[in-house]
Design a protein around this motif. Structure first.
Motif, PDB file in Angstrom:
ATOM      1  N   VAL A   1     -51.665  56.354  19.490  1.00 44.67           N
ATOM      2  CA  VAL A   1     -50.715  57.457  19.625  1.00 44.67           C
ATOM      3  C   VAL A   1     -49.788  57.486  18.081  1.00 44.67           C
ATOM      4  O   VAL A   1     -49.455  56.745  17.539  1.00 44.67           O
ATOM      5  CB  VAL A   1     -49.504  57.196  20.742  1.00 44.67           C
ATOM      6  N   THR A   2     -49.904  58.718  17.579  1.00 46.29           N
ATOM      7  CA  THR A   2     -49.070  59.096  16.524  1.00 46.29           C
ATOM      8  C   THR A   2     -48.026  59.948  16.722  1.00 46.29           C
ATOM      9  O   THR A   2     -47.949  60.949  17.180  1.00 46.29           O
ATOM     10  CB  THR A   2     -50.185  59.846  15.352  1.00 46.29           C
ATOM     11  N   VAL A   3     -46.883  59.657  16.195  1.00 47.66           N
ATOM     12  CA  VAL A   3     -45.680  60.375  16.202  1.00 47.66           C
ATOM     13  C   VAL A   3     -45.207  60.593  14.865  1.00 47.66           C
ATOM     14  O   VAL A   3     -45.139  59.789  13.958  1.00 47.66           O
ATOM     15  CB  VAL A   3     -44.407  59.410  16.852  1.00 47.66           C
ATOM     16  N   THR A   4     -44.976  61.865  14.537  1.00 42.90           N
ATOM     17  CA  THR A   4     -44.753  62.279  13.243  1.00 42.90           C
ATOM     18  C   THR A   4     -43.231  62.838  13.244  1.00 42.90           C
ATOM     19  O   THR A   4     -43.027  63.652  14.159  1.00 42.90           O
ATOM     20  CB  THR A   4     -45.472  63.556  12.747  1.00 42.90           C
ATOM     21  N   VAL A   5     -42.360  62.536  12.571  1.00 40.58           N
ATOM     22  CA  VAL A   5     -40.827  63.351  12.270  1.00 40.58           C
ATOM     23  C   VAL A   5     -40.857  63.939  10.674  1.00 40.58           C
ATOM     24  O   VAL A   5     -41.158  63.494   9.919  1.00 40.58           O
ATOM     25  CB  VAL A   5     -39.902  62.302  12.540  1.00 40.58           C
ATOM     26  N   GLN A   6     -41.033  65.287  10.769  1.00 43.14           N
ATOM     27  CA  GLN A   6     -41.001  65.787   9.544  1.00 43.14           C
ATOM     28  C   GLN A   6     -39.729  66.664   9.379  1.00 43.14           C
ATOM     29  O   GLN A   6     -39.378  67.643  10.255  1.00 43.14           O
ATOM     30  CB  GLN A   6     -42.519  66.556   9.343  1.00 43.14           C
TER      31      GLN A   6
ATOM     32  N   GLY B   1     -40.800  69.205   2.084  1.00 44.26           N
ATOM     33  CA  GLY B   1     -40.126  68.307   3.068  1.00 44.26           C
ATOM     34  C   GLY B   1     -40.621  66.824   3.195  1.00 44.26           C
ATOM     35  O   GLY B   1     -41.717  66.585   2.412  1.00 44.26           O
ATOM     36  N   ALA B   2     -40.230  66.067   4.040  1.00 49.57           N
ATOM     37  CA  ALA B   2     -40.675  64.814   4.155  1.00 49.57           C
ATOM     38  C   ALA B   2     -41.159  64.507   5.436  1.00 49.57           C
ATOM     39  O   ALA B   2     -40.941  65.181   6.735  1.00 49.57           O
ATOM     40  CB  ALA B   2     -39.443  63.677   3.955  1.00 49.57           C
ATOM     41  N   ARG B   3     -42.066  63.544   5.841  1.00 50.48           N
ATOM     42  CA  ARG B   3     -42.819  63.359   6.920  1.00 50.48           C
ATOM     43  C   ARG B   3     -43.021  61.812   7.140  1.00 50.48           C
ATOM     44  O   ARG B   3     -43.472  60.984   6.365  1.00 50.48           O
ATOM     45  CB  ARG B   3     -44.134  64.035   7.048  1.00 50.48           C
ATOM     46  N   PHE B   4     -42.432  61.421   8.261  1.00 55.71           N
ATOM     47  CA  PHE B   4     -42.372  60.118   8.536  1.00 55.71           C
ATOM     48  C   PHE B   4     -43.544  59.825   9.821  1.00 55.71           C
ATOM     49  O   PHE B   4     -43.626  60.695  10.742  1.00 55.71           O
ATOM     50  CB  PHE B   4     -41.165  59.229   9.046  1.00 55.71           C
ATOM     51  N   VAL B   5     -44.467  58.777   9.608  1.00 49.85           N
ATOM     52  CA  VAL B   5     -45.535  58.613  10.381  1.00 49.85           C
ATOM     53  C   VAL B   5     -45.629  57.363  11.102  1.00 49.85           C
ATOM     54  O   VAL B   5     -45.384  56.373  10.496  1.00 49.85           O
ATOM     55  CB  VAL B   5     -46.852  58.937  10.064  1.00 49.85           C
ATOM     56  N   VAL B   6     -45.696  57.273  12.368  1.00 50.12           N
ATOM     57  CA  VAL B   6     -45.413  55.996  13.269  1.00 50.12           C
ATOM     58  C   VAL B   6     -46.755  56.122  14.194  1.00 50.12           C
ATOM     59  O   VAL B   6     -47.057  56.962  14.955  1.00 50.12           O
ATOM     60  CB  VAL B   6     -44.242  55.680  14.057  1.00 50.12           C
ATOM     61  N   ILE B   7     -47.727  54.939  14.143  1.00 48.46           N
ATOM     62  CA  ILE B   7     -48.904  54.724  14.898  1.00 48.46           C
ATOM     63  C   ILE B   7     -48.755  53.698  15.757  1.00 48.46           C
ATOM     64  O   ILE B   7     -48.750  52.353  15.147  1.00 48.46           O
ATOM     65  CB  ILE B   7     -50.107  54.813  13.890  1.00 48.46           C
ATOM     66  N   LEU B   8     -49.107  53.926  17.295  1.00 47.02           N
ATOM     67  CA  LEU B   8     -48.859  52.574  17.854  1.00 47.02           C
ATOM     68  C   LEU B   8     -49.954  52.806  18.749  1.00 47.02           C
ATOM     69  O   LEU B   8     -50.886  53.368  18.940  1.00 47.02           O
ATOM     70  CB  LEU B   8     -47.730  52.652  18.892  1.00 47.02           C
ATOM     71  N   ASN B   9     -50.448  51.578  19.228  1.00 46.62           N
ATOM     72  CA  ASN B   9     -51.496  51.288  20.290  1.00 46.62           C
ATOM     73  C   ASN B   9     -51.294  51.906  21.592  1.00 46.62           C
ATOM     74  O   ASN B   9     -50.068  51.480  22.111  1.00 46.62           O
ATOM     75  CB  ASN B   9     -52.076  49.814  20.213  1.00 46.62           C
TER      76      ASN B   9
ATOM     77  N   VAL C   1     -36.278  70.013  12.217  1.00 49.33           N
ATOM     78  CA  VAL C   1     -36.670  68.811  12.197  1.00 49.33           C
ATOM     79  C   VAL C   1     -37.788  68.573  13.240  1.00 49.33           C
ATOM     80  O   VAL C   1     -37.347  69.059  14.402  1.00 49.33           O
ATOM     81  CB  VAL C   1     -35.837  67.714  12.180  1.00 49.33           C
ATOM     82  N   GLU C   2     -39.085  68.417  13.022  1.00 49.57           N
ATOM     83  CA  GLU C   2     -40.282  68.503  14.126  1.00 49.57           C
ATOM     84  C   GLU C   2     -40.474  67.199  14.347  1.00 49.57           C
ATOM     85  O   GLU C   2     -40.725  66.374  13.601  1.00 49.57           O
ATOM     86  CB  GLU C   2     -41.264  69.307  13.443  1.00 49.57           C
ATOM     87  N   ILE C   3     -40.534  66.638  15.611  1.00 52.91           N
ATOM     88  CA  ILE C   3     -41.215  65.480  15.968  1.00 52.91           C
ATOM     89  C   ILE C   3     -42.376  65.840  16.980  1.00 52.91           C
ATOM     90  O   ILE C   3     -42.496  66.462  18.003  1.00 52.91           O
ATOM     91  CB  ILE C   3     -40.040  64.590  17.193  1.00 52.91           C
ATOM     92  N   LYS C   4     -43.675  65.321  16.417  1.00 52.63           N
ATOM     93  CA  LYS C   4     -44.863  65.787  17.220  1.00 52.63           C
ATOM     94  C   LYS C   4     -45.635  64.515  17.562  1.00 52.63           C
ATOM     95  O   LYS C   4     -45.721  63.641  16.552  1.00 52.63           O
ATOM     96  CB  LYS C   4     -45.537  66.552  16.073  1.00 52.63           C
ATOM     97  N   VAL C   5     -46.194  64.477  18.710  1.00 52.61           N
ATOM     98  CA  VAL C   5     -46.756  63.396  19.294  1.00 52.61           C
ATOM     99  C   VAL C   5     -48.281  63.740  19.678  1.00 52.61           C
ATOM    100  O   VAL C   5     -48.727  64.750  20.111  1.00 52.61           O
ATOM    101  CB  VAL C   5     -46.081  62.839  20.496  1.00 52.61           C
ATOM    102  N   VAL C   6     -49.310  63.137  19.001  1.00 53.95           N
ATOM    103  CA  VAL C   6     -50.792  63.165  19.172  1.00 53.95           C
ATOM    104  C   VAL C   6     -51.258  61.999  19.712  1.00 53.95           C
ATOM    105  O   VAL C   6     -50.979  60.850  19.211  1.00 53.95           O
ATOM    106  CB  VAL C   6     -51.229  63.609  18.078  1.00 53.95           C
TER     107      VAL C   6
END
Length: 254
Positions: free
Chosen positions: A171-176, A240-248, A160-165
C-alpha cells in the motif's frame, strides 16, 4: 555487532543533542549578560523576549529529544497488531473537522476538509479495509506529522492531497502539497536528526527538526519505506512536495 552499532548510534545522537542545545544556551547566556548592563526599558523588553524564545526552544528540544531517545526501545517492546490503514487516515482527516462534522469510516472514497484556508483531500480505494501489521498510534503519528509539515508550507486556497493506492501486497500513501517544494540536494537530509527546512514566515526555532526523523524511524520499524520528492510541472518546474510511505499489506490483500 548489533551492540556496537547501538553504541555508535547513541554516541552520535548524544553529540547531535549537545550541538543543538548549545545554540539556544549560548543565545540565552548572551541575553542574560546584556540584560545586566542595559538601561532603556525597551531594550530590556527585547532581551526578555529573546530569553523567553530561547527557553521555549529549549523546552521543545528537550521534549522531542526525550521522545526520540525512547522511541527505539518502545518500538522494540511494542506488540504490533492488525490495524486498518484506511480507518487511521479517515480519523486523521476527522481530527481537522469540528466535533459535530466527524463521521464513521464507512463508504466515502473521497473526503475533504478545509484547514486555515487549505483544502485537505483524502482519496481512498474502493475496498472496505486496508490491513497492515503495526502500531495504530505510531502510524497515526507519522501521517499527522507529514500532513502538518505539508500544511505549514501551503498557502491559502491551495490543496494538500492524501492518496492511497493498493497494488499486490503493498500500500502506497502519498501526501502532496502545492508549496515551494524541497531543495533537490536536501531530499534525503530532511529525514536526518535536527535538520529543519522551514517556511520563511515561521518563527525560527519553532520546530526541533526531529519530526521527520521520528517518522522514518517508525516506518522502518514497520518494515516500510518513506521518502520525499518534488512534484514537477510541464516545464520541469517544482509545483510542490510529495511524501511517499510504502507498507506491506497483510496476505497481499485488504
Amino acid at each position: 555487532h548489533a551492540l556496537w552499532e547501538r553504541m555508535d548510534t547513541i554516541e552520535a545522537f548524544a553529540a547531535d543533542v549537545a550541538h543543538e542545545i548549545k545554540n539556544p544556551l549560548t543565545s540565552l547566556k548572551s541575553a542574560v549578560e546584556t540584560a545586566r548592563v542595559v538601561k532603556k526599558k525597551e531594550d530590556l523588553e527585547k532581551l526578555l523576549d529573546v530569553i523567553r524564545h530561547d527557553v521555549d526552544r529549549l523546552d521543545r528540544l528537550i521534549t522531542d529529544i526525550s521522545s526520540a531517545s525512547r522511541l527505539d526501545a518502545e518500538l522494540s517492546r511494542e506488540a504490533f497488531e492488525v490495524v486498518d490503514l484506511k480507518d487511521i487516515l479517515i480519523r486523521l482527516l476527522d481530527a481537522y473537522r469540528g466535533p459535530l462534522e466527524r463521521h464513521d469510516a464507512t463508504g466515502e472514497n473521497v473526503s475533504s476538509v478545509i484547514k486555515d484556508g487549505v483544502v485537505i483531500s483524502l482519496k481512498l480505494p474502493e475496498q472496505d479495509s486496508i490491513l497492515v501489521q503495526g502500531s495504530e498510534g505510531r502510524l497515526f503519528q507519522v501521517f499527522q506529522n507529514i500532513l502538518e509539515n505539508a500544511l505549514s508550507f501551503s498557502k491559502v486556497k491551495t490543496e494538500v492531497e492524501i492518496k492511497v493506492v493498493v497494488k499486490s501486497n503493498r500500500v502506497t500513501v502519498t501526501v502532496q502539497d502545492e508549496g515551494p517544494g524541497i531543495p533537490e540536494s536536501k531530499l534525503k537530509d530532511i529525514f536526518e536528526r535536527f535538520y529543519s527546512e522551514r517556511p520563511h514566515h515561521e518563527e525560527y526555532g519553532r520546530h526541533s527538526g526531529l519530526g521527520l526523523s521520528i517518522c522514518k524511524q517508525i516506518i522502518t520499524a514497520h518494515a516500510g519505506v518513506i521518502y520525499a520528492e518534488n512534484r514537477k510541472g510541464r516545464n520541469d518546474d517544482v509545483t510542490g512536495a510529495r511524501f511517499v510511505v510504502i507498507l506491506n499489506v497483510l496476505n497481499g490483500e485488504s
